[in-house]
Design a protein around this motif. Structure first.
Motif, PDB file in Angstrom:
ATOM      1  N   CYS A  44      20.946 -13.475   4.974  1.00  0.00           N
ATOM      2  CA  CYS A  44      21.794 -12.515   4.256  1.00  0.00           C
ATOM      3  C   CYS A  44      21.265 -11.078   4.424  1.00  0.00           C
ATOM      4  O   CYS A  44      20.062 -10.834   4.299  1.00  0.00           O
ATOM      5  CB  CYS A  44      21.840 -12.875   2.776  1.00  0.00           C
ATOM      6  SG  CYS A  44      22.938 -11.810   1.815  1.00  0.00           S
ATOM      7  N   HIS A  46      21.468  -8.753   2.382  1.00  0.00           N
ATOM      8  CA  HIS A  46      21.030  -8.189   1.107  1.00  0.00           C
ATOM      9  C   HIS A  46      19.522  -8.345   0.925  1.00  0.00           C
ATOM     10  O   HIS A  46      18.768  -7.385   1.082  1.00  0.00           O
ATOM     11  CB  HIS A  46      21.804  -8.848  -0.041  1.00  0.00           C
ATOM     12  CG  HIS A  46      21.434  -8.322  -1.394  1.00  0.00           C
ATOM     13  ND1 HIS A  46      21.411  -9.123  -2.499  1.00  0.00           N
ATOM     14  CD2 HIS A  46      21.055  -7.078  -1.793  1.00  0.00           C
ATOM     15  CE1 HIS A  46      21.045  -8.373  -3.546  1.00  0.00           C
ATOM     16  NE2 HIS A  46      20.835  -7.149  -3.135  1.00  0.00           N
ATOM     17  N   GLN A  47      19.072  -9.564   0.647  1.00  0.00           N
ATOM     18  CA  GLN A  47      17.640  -9.767   0.415  1.00  0.00           C
ATOM     19  C   GLN A  47      17.119 -10.977   1.175  1.00  0.00           C
ATOM     20  O   GLN A  47      16.195 -11.659   0.729  1.00  0.00           O
ATOM     21  CB  GLN A  47      17.347  -9.892  -1.075  1.00  0.00           C
ATOM     22  CG  GLN A  47      17.559  -8.576  -1.817  1.00  0.00           C
ATOM     23  CD  GLN A  47      17.203  -8.654  -3.289  1.00  0.00           C
ATOM     24  OE1 GLN A  47      16.865  -9.704  -3.815  1.00  0.00           O
ATOM     25  NE2 GLN A  47      17.308  -7.532  -3.962  1.00  0.00           N
ATOM     26  N   SER A  48      17.746 -11.256   2.311  1.00  0.00           N
ATOM     27  CA  SER A  48      17.213 -12.195   3.303  1.00  0.00           C
ATOM     28  C   SER A  48      17.188 -13.657   2.882  1.00  0.00           C
ATOM     29  O   SER A  48      16.408 -14.438   3.430  1.00  0.00           O
ATOM     30  CB  SER A  48      15.810 -11.766   3.756  1.00  0.00           C
ATOM     31  OG  SER A  48      15.844 -10.456   4.272  1.00  0.00           O
ATOM     32  N   PHE A  49      18.029 -14.056   1.923  1.00  0.00           N
ATOM     33  CA  PHE A  49      18.159 -15.485   1.644  1.00  0.00           C
ATOM     34  C   PHE A  49      18.947 -16.134   2.767  1.00  0.00           C
ATOM     35  O   PHE A  49      19.773 -15.483   3.417  1.00  0.00           O
ATOM     36  CB  PHE A  49      18.898 -15.721   0.307  1.00  0.00           C
ATOM     37  CG  PHE A  49      18.019 -15.576  -0.900  1.00  0.00           C
ATOM     38  CD1 PHE A  49      17.480 -14.348  -1.238  1.00  0.00           C
ATOM     39  CD2 PHE A  49      17.740 -16.659  -1.695  1.00  0.00           C
ATOM     40  CE1 PHE A  49      16.668 -14.198  -2.351  1.00  0.00           C
ATOM     41  CE2 PHE A  49      16.927 -16.529  -2.815  1.00  0.00           C
ATOM     42  CZ  PHE A  49      16.393 -15.290  -3.145  1.00  0.00           C
ATOM     43  N   CYS A  63      26.985 -15.932  -0.243  1.00  0.00           N
ATOM     44  CA  CYS A  63      25.528 -16.148  -0.279  1.00  0.00           C
ATOM     45  C   CYS A  63      25.140 -16.830  -1.585  1.00  0.00           C
ATOM     46  O   CYS A  63      25.645 -16.467  -2.654  1.00  0.00           O
ATOM     47  CB  CYS A  63      24.810 -14.812  -0.140  1.00  0.00           C
ATOM     48  SG  CYS A  63      23.010 -14.958  -0.238  1.00  0.00           S
ATOM     49  N   ALA A  65      22.419 -16.589  -3.239  1.00  0.00           N
ATOM     50  CA  ALA A  65      21.472 -15.855  -4.084  1.00  0.00           C
ATOM     51  C   ALA A  65      22.176 -14.942  -5.087  1.00  0.00           C
ATOM     52  O   ALA A  65      21.973 -15.051  -6.302  1.00  0.00           O
ATOM     53  CB  ALA A  65      20.516 -15.053  -3.213  1.00  0.00           C
ATOM     54  N   HIS A  66      22.977 -14.012  -4.591  1.00  0.00           N
ATOM     55  CA  HIS A  66      23.616 -13.023  -5.470  1.00  0.00           C
ATOM     56  C   HIS A  66      25.102 -12.891  -5.181  1.00  0.00           C
ATOM     57  O   HIS A  66      25.720 -11.878  -5.501  1.00  0.00           O
ATOM     58  CB  HIS A  66      22.933 -11.653  -5.325  1.00  0.00           C
ATOM     59  CG  HIS A  66      21.443 -11.728  -5.338  1.00  0.00           C
ATOM     60  ND1 HIS A  66      20.683 -11.671  -4.194  1.00  0.00           N
ATOM     61  CD2 HIS A  66      20.577 -11.913  -6.367  1.00  0.00           C
ATOM     62  CE1 HIS A  66      19.402 -11.796  -4.508  1.00  0.00           C
ATOM     63  NE2 HIS A  66      19.311 -11.950  -5.812  1.00  0.00           N
ATOM     64  N   GLN A  67      25.660 -13.882  -4.485  1.00  0.00           N
ATOM     65  CA  GLN A  67      27.107 -13.995  -4.266  1.00  0.00           C
ATOM     66  C   GLN A  67      27.721 -12.893  -3.433  1.00  0.00           C
ATOM     67  O   GLN A  67      28.918 -12.611  -3.571  1.00  0.00           O
ATOM     68  CB  GLN A  67      27.857 -14.142  -5.606  1.00  0.00           C
ATOM     69  CG  GLN A  67      27.705 -15.521  -6.222  1.00  0.00           C
ATOM     70  CD  GLN A  67      26.324 -15.780  -6.784  1.00  0.00           C
ATOM     71  OE1 GLN A  67      25.848 -15.008  -7.604  1.00  0.00           O
ATOM     72  NE2 GLN A  67      25.679 -16.841  -6.345  1.00  0.00           N
ATOM     73  N   TRP A  68      26.946 -12.233  -2.587  1.00  0.00           N
ATOM     74  CA  TRP A  68      27.602 -11.356  -1.614  1.00  0.00           C
ATOM     75  C   TRP A  68      28.543 -12.237  -0.799  1.00  0.00           C
ATOM     76  O   TRP A  68      28.200 -13.386  -0.453  1.00  0.00           O
ATOM     77  CB  TRP A  68      26.584 -10.685  -0.701  1.00  0.00           C
ATOM     78  CG  TRP A  68      25.930  -9.468  -1.303  1.00  0.00           C
ATOM     79  CD1 TRP A  68      25.729  -9.216  -2.626  1.00  0.00           C
ATOM     80  CD2 TRP A  68      25.377  -8.357  -0.590  1.00  0.00           C
ATOM     81  NE1 TRP A  68      25.085  -8.015  -2.781  1.00  0.00           N
ATOM     82  CE2 TRP A  68      24.849  -7.463  -1.551  1.00  0.00           C
ATOM     83  CE3 TRP A  68      25.252  -8.027   0.763  1.00  0.00           C
ATOM     84  CZ2 TRP A  68      24.232  -6.272  -1.196  1.00  0.00           C
ATOM     85  CZ3 TRP A  68      24.634  -6.848   1.110  1.00  0.00           C
ATOM     86  CH2 TRP A  68      24.139  -5.970   0.145  1.00  0.00           C
TER      87      TRP A  68
HETATM   88  S1  FES Z   1      20.330 -12.279  -0.747  1.00  0.00           S
HETATM   89 FE1  FES Z   1      22.406 -12.743  -0.320  1.00  0.00          FE
HETATM   90  S2  FES Z   1      23.472 -11.783  -1.925  1.00  0.00           S
HETATM   91 FE2  FES Z   1      21.426 -11.286  -2.318  1.00  0.00          FE
END
Ligand code: FES
Length: 111
Positions: A44, A46-49, A63, A65-68
């Motif tokens: 991702c 955003h923060q690499s999940f 995603c 993690a934070h639903q992007w």
């Molecule tokens: S790591 Fe994917 S939305 Fe935050």
């Protein structure tokens, strides 16, 4: 461009999402409904999940993690809209699904 077999059409169907690794690149294969298979960065922006654990409804990828959320046909961000998944070249050769990683690097926004 050097292509590598990543799976077979026996293992990958329309509406499906699977993750693969090619030459160190973490990649997700998605097959949007009514479209053709795509290969995007599997990490991702955003923060690499890892996106492989996210939700794919046949049209969008979310995603875990934070639903992007991303458009599964283009990799463009839907929420938020100012992000983009890098896309790898994918081709079919009979039942083989092939991906090339040449010149593609994952994109990150870190916001
Ligand atoms: S790591 Fe994917 S939305 Fe935050």
């Amino acid at each position: 461009m050097k292509f590598e077999k990543v799976c077979s059409l026996d293992d990958f169907w329309e509406g499906d999402l699977i993750d693969v690794t090619v030459q160190g690149h973490v990649i997700i294969l998605v097959w949007p409904e009514g479209s053709t298979p795509r290969a995007f960065q599997g990490i991702c922006p955003h923060q690499s999940f890892r996106l492989a654990g996210g939700q794919f409804d046949g049209r969008t990828l979310k995603c875990p993690a934070h639903q992007w959320t991303f458009d599964a046909k283009t990799g463009k961000g839907i929420n938020p809209g100012d992000c983009q998944l890098a896309e790898y070249t994918l081709k079919l050769d009979g039942d083989d699904v092939l991906v090339a990683v040449d010149g593609v690097e994952p994109r990150f926004s870190h916001s």
